[in-house]
Design an enzyme around this catalytic site. Structure first.
Site, short mmCIF file in Angstrom:
data_model
loop_
_atom_site.label_atom_id
_atom_site.label_comp_id
_atom_site.label_asym_id
_atom_site.label_seq_id
_atom_site.Cartn_x
_atom_site.Cartn_y
_atom_site.Cartn_z
N LYS A 1 15.27 0.84 4.15
CA LYS A 1 14.62 1.31 2.92
C LYS A 1 14.68 2.83 2.80
O LYS A 1 14.96 3.36 1.71
CB LYS A 1 13.17 0.82 2.91
CG LYS A 1 12.30 1.36 1.80
CD LYS A 1 12.73 0.91 0.42
CE LYS A 1 11.86 1.54 -0.65
NZ LYS A 1 12.41 1.35 -2.00
N LYS B 1 7.11 11.24 0.00
CA LYS B 1 6.76 10.56 1.26
C LYS B 1 8.01 9.93 1.89
O LYS B 1 8.27 10.10 3.08
CB LYS B 1 5.72 9.47 0.98
CG LYS B 1 5.50 8.51 2.13
CD LYS B 1 4.93 7.17 1.67
CE LYS B 1 5.74 6.50 0.63
NZ LYS B 1 5.85 5.07 0.62
N THR C 1 6.34 0.87 1.81
CA THR C 1 7.35 1.68 2.50
C THR C 1 6.62 2.62 3.44
O THR C 1 5.91 3.53 2.99
CB THR C 1 8.18 2.50 1.48
OG1 THR C 1 8.74 1.63 0.52
CG2 THR C 1 9.27 3.28 2.19
N LEU D 1 0.84 -1.20 0.00
CA LEU D 1 0.00 0.00 0.00
C LEU D 1 0.87 1.25 0.00
O LEU D 1 2.07 1.19 0.27
CB LEU D 1 -0.91 -0.03 1.24
CG LEU D 1 -1.87 -1.22 1.31
CD1 LEU D 1 -2.62 -1.24 2.64
CD2 LEU D 1 -2.86 -1.19 0.15
N PRO D 2 0.28 2.42 -0.30
CA PRO D 2 1.11 3.62 -0.45
C PRO D 2 1.86 4.07 0.81
O PRO D 2 3.07 4.29 0.76
CB PRO D 2 0.10 4.69 -0.89
CG PRO D 2 -1.04 3.93 -1.50
CD PRO D 2 -1.11 2.64 -0.74
P1 NAD Z 1 0.56 2.64 -6.31
O1 NAD Z 1 0.00 3.96 -5.91
O2 NAD Z 1 0.80 2.34 -7.75
O3 NAD Z 1 -0.39 1.46 -5.74
C1 NAD Z 1 -0.99 1.45 -4.48
C2 NAD Z 1 -2.28 0.64 -4.60
O4 NAD Z 1 -2.86 0.50 -3.30
C3 NAD Z 1 -3.33 1.32 -5.49
O5 NAD Z 1 -3.73 0.41 -6.51
C4 NAD Z 1 -4.48 1.62 -4.51
O6 NAD Z 1 -5.76 1.52 -5.12
C5 NAD Z 1 -4.27 0.56 -3.46
N1 NAD Z 1 -4.87 0.84 -2.16
C6 NAD Z 1 -4.76 1.95 -1.39
N2 NAD Z 1 -5.42 1.79 -0.23
C7 NAD Z 1 -5.96 0.55 -0.25
C8 NAD Z 1 -6.76 -0.22 0.66
N3 NAD Z 1 -7.14 0.27 1.84
N4 NAD Z 1 -7.13 -1.45 0.28
C9 NAD Z 1 -6.76 -1.98 -0.90
N5 NAD Z 1 -6.01 -1.31 -1.82
C10 NAD Z 1 -5.62 -0.06 -1.49
O7 NAD Z 1 1.89 2.47 -5.46
P2 NAD Z 1 3.16 1.53 -5.80
O8 NAD Z 1 4.07 2.28 -6.72
O9 NAD Z 1 2.69 0.16 -6.14
O10 NAD Z 1 3.87 1.53 -4.36
C11 NAD Z 1 3.38 0.78 -3.25
C12 NAD Z 1 4.38 0.90 -2.11
O11 NAD Z 1 5.65 0.40 -2.55
C13 NAD Z 1 4.62 2.34 -1.64
O12 NAD Z 1 4.81 2.35 -0.25
C14 NAD Z 1 5.91 2.73 -2.37
O13 NAD Z 1 6.63 3.74 -1.69
C15 NAD Z 1 6.64 1.41 -2.41
N6 NAD Z 1 7.60 1.22 -3.52
C16 NAD Z 1 7.30 1.60 -4.79
C17 NAD Z 1 8.23 1.39 -5.81
C18 NAD Z 1 7.95 1.80 -7.26
O14 NAD Z 1 8.90 1.79 -8.06
N7 NAD Z 1 6.71 2.13 -7.62
C19 NAD Z 1 9.45 0.78 -5.53
C20 NAD Z 1 9.72 0.37 -4.22
C21 NAD Z 1 8.79 0.60 -3.22
#
Ligand code: NAD
Length: 296
Positions: free
Chosen positions: A173, A248, A98, A64-65
Site C-alpha cells: 500500500k 502520513k 493504512t 482508522l486513520p
Molecule cells: P477519515 O478521517 O475520513 O475517517 C476516520 C474515522 O475514524 C473518523 O470517522 C474517526 O472519527 C474515526 N475514528 C478515529 N479513531 C477512532 C476510534 N478510536 N474509534 C472509533 N472511530 C475512530 O479517514 P478515511 O479517509 O476513511 O481513511 C481511513 C483509512 O483508510 C486511513 O488509514 C487512510 O489512509 C486509508 N485510505 C483512505 C482512502 C481515501 O480515499 N479516503 C483511500 C485508501 C485508504
C-alpha cells in the site's frame, strides 16, 4: 455473519454500508455521531462503544486513520485494556487502515496470543471505489485467514491480492501511495502549465489521458475543478483522501525506505510538498488540492 465495523469515515462508512446491503449483520462504531448516523440511516446497527460492537462478532473490521489509532484500539491506551480482551477467541480481525507494517505485526502477534486471527488489508480505489464496492485489497496474513476473510472482502472490493505475511499488505500500500502522491503532483504541474498557457483544462486532460502521460488522476480523479464531476476537485476538495492522510502515507514510505536503505528521492520530495501544503492550511482537504500550490 456478525460483523463489527470500527471507523466510519470517508472510507469506512460506505464499506460498512455495502456489508449491510449484502445481508450481513453489521454493528458499527465511530467516535463521531455524524458518522454513526450515516450508517444507521442505511440499516446498520449502532454500537455504544467499540467493545459493544465487537462483543460476539465473528469478524472485526477497522478503518482508522493511523498506526496510533489501531494500536490504541486493539492493544489499549492510557491504562485501559484494548479490544483484544473483548473479542471472541477464534474471531478474525481485518484491519483496512493504512498504517506502519510494524504496527500491523505488533497487533497481529498480540491477537495470535489471544487466539484471534489477523490480516492487514489496506485498500486502494478512493471513496468512489468504497461506494461502488470496487476497492482493491492488499492483504498480509496467512492463506487460511485470507480465505476466511474473502467472502467479506468480496462484498467491498473487486480485487483481492495476497501480498505476503502480516505487514506485506501495508508495504504494498505505501509503495502504491508513494506513486500516487508523486503522480498527483506531476499531473497537477502539467495541467497548471497548460492552463497558464491558455489551454482548456478539460481538453488538455483528455489529450494527456489518451497519451503517454495517462494515469489514474487523469482517468478518475482530476485535480482541476470541473473536469470530473464527481471528483473532490469539483466539490471544493471536500471528502476524498485528506492531504494529511497522504502526508502520513508518504512519511510511512520514507521511514520504510530508511529502514531498508532504499533510494526514494521523488517520494521524499512529494512528502515535503504535501507537508508545505498541509502547513498552509489544506490538511483536511483532499490531496488533489495540491494543485493550488502550483497554480498562478
Ligand atoms: P477519515 O478521517 O475520513 O475517517 C476516520 C474515522 O475514524 C473518523 O470517522 C474517526 O472519527 C474515526 N475514528 C478515529 N479513531 C477512532 C476510534 N478510536 N474509534 C472509533 N472511530 C475512530 O479517514 P478515511 O479517509 O476513511 O481513511 C481511513 C483509512 O483508510 C486511513 O488509514 C487512510 O489512509 C486509508 N485510505 C483512505 C482512502 C481515501 O480515499 N479516503 C483511500 C485508501 C485508504
Amino acid at each position: 455473519m456478525q460483523i463489527a465495523f470500527i471507523g466510519l469515515g470517508n472510507m469506512g462508512a460506505p464499506m460498512a454500508i455495502n456489508l449491510v446491503k449484502a445481508g450481513h449483520s453489521v454493528k458499527a462504531f465511530d467516535l463521531s455521531a455524524d458518522a454513526l448516523a450515516r450508517v444507521k440511516a442505511e440499516g446498520g446497527q449502532i454500537a455504544s462503544s467499540a467493545q459493544d460492537a465487537a462483543t460476539g462478532a465473528e469478524v472485526v473490521i477497522s478503518m482508522l486513520p493511523a498506526s496510533q489509532h489501531v494500536e490504541g484500539l486493539y492493544l489499549g491506551k492510557d491504562g485501559q485494556a484494548g479490544l483484544l480482551t473483548h473479542i471472541n477467541k477464534g474471531a478474525l480481525i481485518i484491519d483496512s487502515s493504512t498504517i506502519a507494517a510494524t504496527s500491523s505485526q505488533k497487533v497481529a502477534q498480540a491477537a495470535a496470543a489471544a487466539g484471534i486471527g489477523f490480516i492487514d488489508a489496506p485498500v486502494s480505489g478512493g471513496t468512489g471505489g468504497a461506494i461502488a464496492g470496487t476497492l482493491t485489497f492488499m492483504v498480509g496474513g496467512s492463506d487460511a485467514d485470507l480465505e476466511r476473510a474473502r467472502p467479506v472482502l468480496e462484498k467491498m472490493g473487486a480485487n483481492i491480492f495476497h501480498a505476503g505475511a502480516v505487514g506485506a499488505g501495508q508495504t504494498a500500500k505505501i509503495c502504491n501511495n508513494m506513486l500516487l502522491g508523486i503522480l498527483m503532483i506531476g499531473t497537477s504541474e502539467a495541467i497548471a502549465l497548460g492552463v497558464a498557457n491558455g489551454l482548456d483544462p478539460k481538453v488538455l486532460s483528455e489529450i494527456m489521458r489518451r497519451s503517454s502521460g495517462g494515469n489514474w488522476a487523469l482517468e478518475k480523479y482530476n485535480p482541476f475543478p470541473g473536469v470530473h464531476e464527481n471528483a473532490p476537485a469539483s466539490k471544493g476538495y471536500a471528502g476524498g483522501f485528506g492531504t494529511d492522510l497522504m502526508l502520513k502515507d508518504l512519511g510511512l514510505a520514507q521511514e520504510n525506505a530508511m529502514s531498508v536503505k532504499a533510494s526514494t528521492p521523488l517520494g521524499g520530495l512529494a512528502r515535503a510538498i504535501y507537508a508545505a501544503h498541509s502547513i498552509a492550511g489544506h490538511g483536511p482537504q483532499d490531496f488533489s488540492s495540491v494543485i493550488k500550490m502550483l497554480q498562478k
